[in-house]
Design a protein around this motif. Structure first.
Motif, PDB file in Angstrom:
ATOM      1  N   ALA A 148      13.273  -2.280  -2.717  1.00 49.20           N
ATOM      2  CA  ALA A 148      13.992  -2.052  -3.973  1.00 49.20           C
ATOM      3  C   ALA A 148      12.998  -1.734  -5.090  1.00 49.20           C
ATOM      4  CB  ALA A 148      14.827  -3.282  -4.327  1.00 49.20           C
ATOM      5  N   TYR A 149      11.901  -2.479  -5.104  1.00 45.85           N
ATOM      6  CA  TYR A 149      10.861  -2.226  -6.100  1.00 45.85           C
ATOM      7  C   TYR A 149      10.295  -0.817  -5.931  1.00 45.85           C
ATOM      8  CZ  TYR A 149       6.375  -2.642  -8.550  1.00 45.85           C
ATOM      9  OH  TYR A 149       5.303  -2.437  -9.392  1.00 45.85           O
ATOM     10  N   PHE A 150      10.027  -0.440  -4.683  1.00 51.01           N
ATOM     11  CA  PHE A 150       9.443   0.871  -4.391  1.00 51.01           C
ATOM     12  C   PHE A 150      10.384   1.999  -4.843  1.00 51.01           C
ATOM     13  CE2 PHE A 150       8.621   4.481  -1.564  1.00 51.01           C
ATOM     14  CZ  PHE A 150       7.244   4.619  -1.696  1.00 51.01           C
ATOM     15  N   THR A 185       0.851  -1.191   0.000  1.00 55.55           N
ATOM     16  CA  THR A 185       0.000   0.000   0.000  1.00 55.55           C
ATOM     17  C   THR A 185       0.885   1.240   0.000  1.00 55.55           C
ATOM     18  OG1 THR A 185      -1.762  -1.149   1.190  1.00 55.55           O
ATOM     19  CG2 THR A 185      -1.799   1.254   1.234  1.00 55.55           C
ATOM     20  N   VAL A 186       0.731   2.053  -1.027  1.00 63.86           N
ATOM     21  CA  VAL A 186       1.526   3.270  -1.182  1.00 63.86           C
ATOM     22  C   VAL A 186       0.707   4.461  -0.685  1.00 63.86           C
ATOM     23  CG1 VAL A 186       2.719   4.787  -2.808  1.00 63.86           C
ATOM     24  CG2 VAL A 186       2.737   2.300  -3.164  1.00 63.86           C
ATOM     25  N   ASP A 226      -2.702   4.215  -3.070  1.00 68.20           N
ATOM     26  CA  ASP A 226      -2.602   3.318  -4.223  1.00 68.20           C
ATOM     27  C   ASP A 226      -1.957   2.013  -3.777  1.00 68.20           C
ATOM     28  OD1 ASP A 226      -2.859   2.423  -6.783  1.00 68.20           O
ATOM     29  OD2 ASP A 226      -1.478   3.870  -7.682  1.00 68.20           O
ATOM     30  N   THR A 227      -2.018   1.009  -4.634  1.00 62.82           N
ATOM     31  CA  THR A 227      -1.368  -0.276  -4.335  1.00 62.82           C
ATOM     32  C   THR A 227      -0.479  -0.681  -5.498  1.00 62.82           C
ATOM     33  OG1 THR A 227      -3.247  -1.532  -5.225  1.00 62.82           O
ATOM     34  CG2 THR A 227      -3.234  -1.099  -2.849  1.00 62.82           C
ATOM     35  N   GLU A 228       0.531  -1.478  -5.201  1.00 58.83           N
ATOM     36  CA  GLU A 228       1.438  -2.023  -6.205  1.00 58.83           C
ATOM     37  C   GLU A 228       1.628  -3.506  -5.919  1.00 58.83           C
ATOM     38  OE1 GLU A 228       3.309  -0.618  -8.759  1.00 58.83           O
ATOM     39  OE2 GLU A 228       2.455   1.401  -8.542  1.00 58.83           O
ATOM     40  N   ASN A 229       1.595  -4.319  -6.972  1.00 56.72           N
ATOM     41  CA  ASN A 229       1.875  -5.751  -6.828  1.00 56.72           C
ATOM     42  C   ASN A 229       3.346  -5.999  -7.128  1.00 56.72           C
ATOM     43  OD1 ASN A 229      -0.772  -6.263  -6.191  1.00 56.72           O
ATOM     44  ND2 ASN A 229      -1.354  -6.893  -8.250  1.00 56.72           N
ATOM     45  N   VAL A 230       4.051  -6.505  -6.132  1.00 56.45           N
ATOM     46  CA  VAL A 230       5.497  -6.724  -6.245  1.00 56.45           C
ATOM     47  C   VAL A 230       5.761  -8.215  -6.448  1.00 56.45           C
ATOM     48  CG1 VAL A 230       7.729  -6.413  -5.119  1.00 56.45           C
ATOM     49  CG2 VAL A 230       5.874  -4.781  -4.694  1.00 56.45           C
ATOM     50  N   VAL A 274       8.332   3.670  -7.761  1.00 61.31           N
ATOM     51  CA  VAL A 274       7.432   4.659  -7.158  1.00 61.31           C
ATOM     52  C   VAL A 274       8.130   5.971  -6.816  1.00 61.31           C
ATOM     53  CG1 VAL A 274       5.830   5.121  -5.264  1.00 61.31           C
ATOM     54  CG2 VAL A 274       5.964   2.820  -6.243  1.00 61.31           C
ATOM     55  N   THR A 275       9.243   5.871  -6.103  1.00 61.82           N
ATOM     56  CA  THR A 275       9.911   7.079  -5.599  1.00 61.82           C
ATOM     57  C   THR A 275      10.227   8.117  -6.683  1.00 61.82           C
ATOM     58  OG1 THR A 275      10.853   5.809  -3.769  1.00 61.82           O
ATOM     59  CG2 THR A 275      11.882   7.924  -4.271  1.00 61.82           C
ATOM     60  N   PRO A 276      10.705   7.703  -7.875  1.00 63.28           N
ATOM     61  CA  PRO A 276      11.003   8.723  -8.896  1.00 63.28           C
ATOM     62  C   PRO A 276       9.785   9.559  -9.289  1.00 63.28           C
ATOM     63  CG  PRO A 276      12.020   6.631  -9.473  1.00 63.28           C
ATOM     64  CD  PRO A 276      11.109   6.357  -8.328  1.00 63.28           C
TER      65      PRO A 276
END
Length: 650
Positions: free
Chosen positions: A586-588, A469-470, A574-578, A592-594
């Motif tokens: 690392a995925y985030f 969850t972002v 928002d949500t992301e499937n990793v 996401v961060t950029p």
């Protein structure tokens, strides 16, 4: 020989023409076929059983079931206490209906319920009313269905042929209770493929189970394949069915084949497991697609919460609108354990169980549990328009409690959507069928034939993922204005509060409309204005008022909670499937961060998920045509149109 018998019995239906509709023929012919078979089976011991009944009556004692079973003296474990059989009932034609009723009710309970579900008393009354009873019974009594003339296996084929014919005469019956034989053939071939050497051993013992048995087609095909591979095999067939007529047909089919009359259980499999505590070598099922389980909800939920993994539904519960995954878990519970030699199963499901439900949902948890226990061997996508009552995409899940070494920890996906042949005449929604070559091709793919376009193998973990969850920070400004007060007054908490005095005070103080990002100072200011207006609010009401006076402002400072932590903005959540094998941080940082430097992960909400995106793995990109090609086509079409217009003008 069996075809001749089936044709003769089918011809008896001609007697019904005119008095009954074609789709009603099976309601009469099937129960009378069973009655004639049992009549012939019991014939050698009929008099001995009736003599025992008369002797018990003369002695004034109840007749014991064990005595009658011994007097019947055969492998079927049923008997008939009536003095009548078909021929003696015919001998008194004036009282034929009463004689037949006496005969049918004289059967032992384990067989009598077949005729009860067939509603044979109603059939007898209907035939008698149309003056057809004598003719129908006479024709049936004339056909020799004794075990010496028609062995059990052949009798099973006769009955299956009749079931098929009557199913084709009624699309409704076919759709609800009859699985296409070509689909069953594929399922059985896939189940038996890894055991060809073992099945060839002399006197091998196997058991087959279907929790949604319908008319027994899956059990019958499995029996045929196993016996053709090994005539010496000892085979037990078992199942359960909820539809009364389908149950009657299935139990009758098993009975005329010499199977135990108690092997087919009547009732709802999800509520009452008729074979509780029993496991089987093979399981087969075609449960209803997309049917809700509201009627079974209490019983299923109770088993899930009270028994957990000791019951059938420990991994989770799917949404109430579709119960197919409940049958998946039930079938798994019926597979023989690895310690007992292992079990295999195949179940037909629609596409929903592959992907419905996000991380943490019942469906996702069930899929994850199946893969974590390494129970799923393969999934085969079937062509569309394969079933009588639906044209949707369907899939065969192949399950095993023990896998060969090369399959351990892996799942094979097979795309069989292009392997079919068109039927010359459709039946219901069924337009396509699997020919022998198609079935053989799919079995070869399952056994390892290389075909990258149609067969792909994945590690179990490839279908796992984590949903993170972002959160983004809440940024607000506040202002005390009549417009914002009007919005705030719509809150339920403030429904009974008269804010008119406050609005009047605010309208007289123009500087109150200035925006501010300083929440503590704004709260003091609002409190002062409330005092001026002599409006008293409770703490919840004040909180609702402050919230109503706010607006989101991406340029405003971040709102902090009492512990000086950023407040999340629910509208930006928002949500992301990793992927399972990737670190979520690392995925985030990469994904996401950029794009949202102020975002963070709410790790308390991270959930494990599992889905099997079958179609995605076999998708083949087809690039669009170039603009030049499209323009050329348009020019050709416009040229033809212009030429025709010129011809019209001329």
């Amino acid at each position: 020989m069996s075809n001749n018998h089936a044709t003769f019995i089918w011809s008896i239906a001609d007697l019904l023409r005119g008095s009954f509709k074609a789709h009603q023929y099976g309601d009469t012919i099937l129960p009378f076929t069973v009655l004639r078979r049992l009549d012939a089976v019991l014939a050698p011991t009929k008099q001995a059983v009736f003599a025992a009944v008369e002797q018990a009556a003369a002695d004034g004692i109840p007749v014991r079931a064990s005595l009658l079973r011994n007097k019947a003296g055969h492998e079927y474990s049923f008997w008939n206490e009536s003095k009548f059989d078909l021929k003696t009932a015919l001998g008194d034609s004036e009282n034929l209906a009463a004689n037949l009723s006496d005969y049918v009710t004289g059967f032992s309970e384990n067989v009598k319920d077949i005729f009860d579900k067939y509603k044979i008393s109603e059939r007898i009354a209907e035939l008698d009313e149309h003056d057809l009873l004598f003719h129908v019974v006479q024709r049936f009594a004339a056909v020799d269905l004794s075990p010496t003339a028609v062995p059990n296996e052949e009798m099973g084929h006769i009955f299956e042929e009749l079931i098929r014919k009557f199913a084709e005469a009624s699309n409704e019956t076919a759709g609800e209770h009859f699985t296409p034989r070509d689909v069953i053939e594929l399922m059985v071939d896939i189940l038996l493929a890894p055991e060809s050497d073992t099945l060839a051993k002399k006197n091998v013992v196997r058991s087959v189970y279907d929790p949604t048995a319908g008319t027994g087609g899956m059990l019958s095909v499995a029996e045929d394949h196993i016996r053709s591979a090994n005539p010496t095999a000892t085979l037990t067939l078992a199942g359960q069915e909820i539809n009364p007529q389908s149950y009657a047909i299935c139990k009758a089919d098993m009975t005329v084949k010499g199977q135990s009359v108690d092997a087919i259980f009547f009732g709802d499999t999800l509520i009452n497991d008729g074979h509780a505590g029993v496991t089987f070598s093979y399981g087969l099922s075609n449960p209803p697609f997309g049917v809700d389980w509201k009627k079974q909800q209490k019983a299923v939920t109770d088993e899930h919460t009270q028994r957990g993994f000791a019951g059938r539904f420990g991994p989770g519960l799917p949404r109430v609108s579709d119960g197919s995954m409940l049958f998946l878990m039930h079938l798994i519970s019926k597979m023989r354990s690895a310690a007992d030699g292992g079990g295999r199963a195949a179940i037909v499901l629609n596409g929903s169980p592959l992907f419905t439900g996000g991380a943490g949902s019942g469906e996702s948890n069930i899929r994850k549990w199946v893969l974590e226990r390494d129970l799923l061997e393969a999934i085969i996508a079937l062509p569309t328009d394969m079933f009588y009552n639906t044209g949707i995409a369907t899939y065969i899940w192949v399950l095993a409690s023990t896998k060969k070494a090369e399959r351990a920890g892996k799942v094979q996906l097979i795309d069989g959507t292009k392997l079919f042949r068109k039927m010359r005449k459709g039946l219901g929604s069924k337009r396509n069928e699997l020919g022998p070559d198609d079935i053989a091709a799919l079995v070869r793919l399952y056994e390892g034939e290389a075909d990258k376009l149609r067969s792909k193998t994945f590690a179990n973990e490839d279908f796992f993922y984590r949903t993170i969850t972002v959160e983004r920070p809440l940024r607000l400004n506040w202002a005390l204005t009549p417009d914002r007060l009007a919005v705030a007054s719509e809150a339920k908490t403030l429904a009974k509060v008269d804010l008119a005095p406050l609005i009047t005070v605010v309208e007289r103080a123009p500087r109150d409309g200035a925006l501010t990002n300083d929440l503590p100072a704004f709260r003091k200011h609002v409190a002062a204005r409330l005092a001026d207006a002599e409006v008293v609010l409770t703490a919840p009401q004040l909180k609702a008022l402050i919230a109503g006076l706010s607006e989101r402002d991406e340029n405003a400072p971040i709102v902090l909670d009492a512990k000086k932590r950023p407040e999340p903005d629910p509208t930006l959540r928002d949500t992301e499937n990793v992927p399972w094998n990737e670190d979520i941080h690392a995925y985030f940082a990469r994904e996401v961060t950029p794009f949202a430097p102020d975002a963070w992960i709410d790790e308390a909400k991270t959930k494990d998920g599992c889905e099997i995106p079958f179609t995605r793995h076999f998708y083949q990109y087809v690039p669009p045509r170039s603009l030049a090609e499209i323009d050329a086509d348009l020019d050709r079409v416009l040229g033809r149109i212009r030429a025709r217009l010129e011809a019209v003008k001329a």
